[in-house]
Design an enzyme around this catalytic site. Sequence first.
Site, PDB file in Angstrom:
ATOM      1  N   LYS A 176     -14.970  21.230  22.586  1.00 24.23           N
ATOM      2  CA  LYS A 176     -13.502  21.389  22.572  1.00 24.23           C
ATOM      3  C   LYS A 176     -13.120  22.560  21.681  1.00 24.23           C
ATOM      4  CE  LYS A 176     -12.825  19.947  18.135  1.00 24.23           C
ATOM      5  NZ  LYS A 176     -12.422  20.854  17.073  1.00 24.23           N
ATOM      6  N   ASP A 202     -12.852  12.930  16.556  1.00 24.81           N
ATOM      7  CA  ASP A 202     -12.842  13.753  17.770  1.00 24.81           C
ATOM      8  C   ASP A 202     -13.442  13.052  18.991  1.00 24.81           C
ATOM      9  OD1 ASP A 202     -11.725  15.820  16.333  1.00 24.81           O
ATOM     10  OD2 ASP A 202     -13.598  16.913  16.064  1.00 24.81           O
TER      11      ASP A 202
END
Length: 293
Positions: A11, A137
């Site tokens: 990401k 995350d």
Amino acid sequence: MEKIKVRAHAKINLYLNVVGKREDGYHNLETVFHSIGLHDDVIISKQDTQEIIVHCGHPAVPSDSSNLAYRAAERLSDAVGGIGGVSIEIKKRIPVAAGLAGGSANAAAVFHGLNELFSLGFTQEKLMRFGAQLGADVPFCLHGGAAFATGIGDQLTRLPELSDLPLLLLNPGIEVSTAAVFKKLNFSLTKRENAGIIIRTHIENGDVLGVSEGLYNLLEVPVFAQYPEIAALKTELSTQAGCSGALMSGSGATLFALMHNCQSARRSESHFKNRVRFCTTTVTSPVGVHIEN
Ligand code: ATP
């Protein structure tokens, strides 16, 4: 089915603001995550033994129970009272400790892969709740695409993804300690309140130019103060032909640039290639984890 191969996507953060410190020592964030094409491969196989075995050729990635992929398997196994033995092989492409959530992506791939391999029937929401117990995350890595996140980064609101947006990633090879970065934060510098809403609106409108103007990461301030060479690299990246904006991802040290097209990204890639630890052209991805047939 005895074996499953899952792509674990990295990401980037298109926006990251720290909005306060919590009593548990964590910080409340406002961030915009986007999955990207760069990914590790996670191959999960059933084993006759009762063990969880992790193998990854990368020297900085542990093979013991501290590996986030191991912890994901253990968490799911505990939730169902044991799944038997599994072997997890990680083919690492995502730079380690680089602000790209490589470990979290591996954990997400294990949650998703084991759920399929053993037909456990957990919903994505349930897997995301397990994931949040491992790291902030992990829920986003399971969610994938684009999302606006609050809390420690685990409260997610889906955003429409920016499709196939060309990106150039640069990692200067400096390992930045996330804890040290947060320690040095100066809250008086935090971005004005509506900046998050503005970039969110640009994403909802698919306005790439607006997004490139709204790129922001508060963590650049302490990181660039400690490592001026990363700041200099960002300036150089921002002034490449075809670059519409550049930013550091997460707590660094990876920098990314939004590029007009893949040709200009590749031209800049050759410009930086021999001077940095890692440099690659990729695009935004609509998914965080993906099972390969
Ligand atoms: P984030 O962006 O979520 O802060 P990061 O990209 O900065 O994460 P990771 O690549 O996830 O960092 O690695 C952080 C540390 O976690 C590494 O130093 C490594 O020792 C440890 N680690 C545990 N499991 C893994 C894994 N599966 N892959 C990579 N690192 C792992």
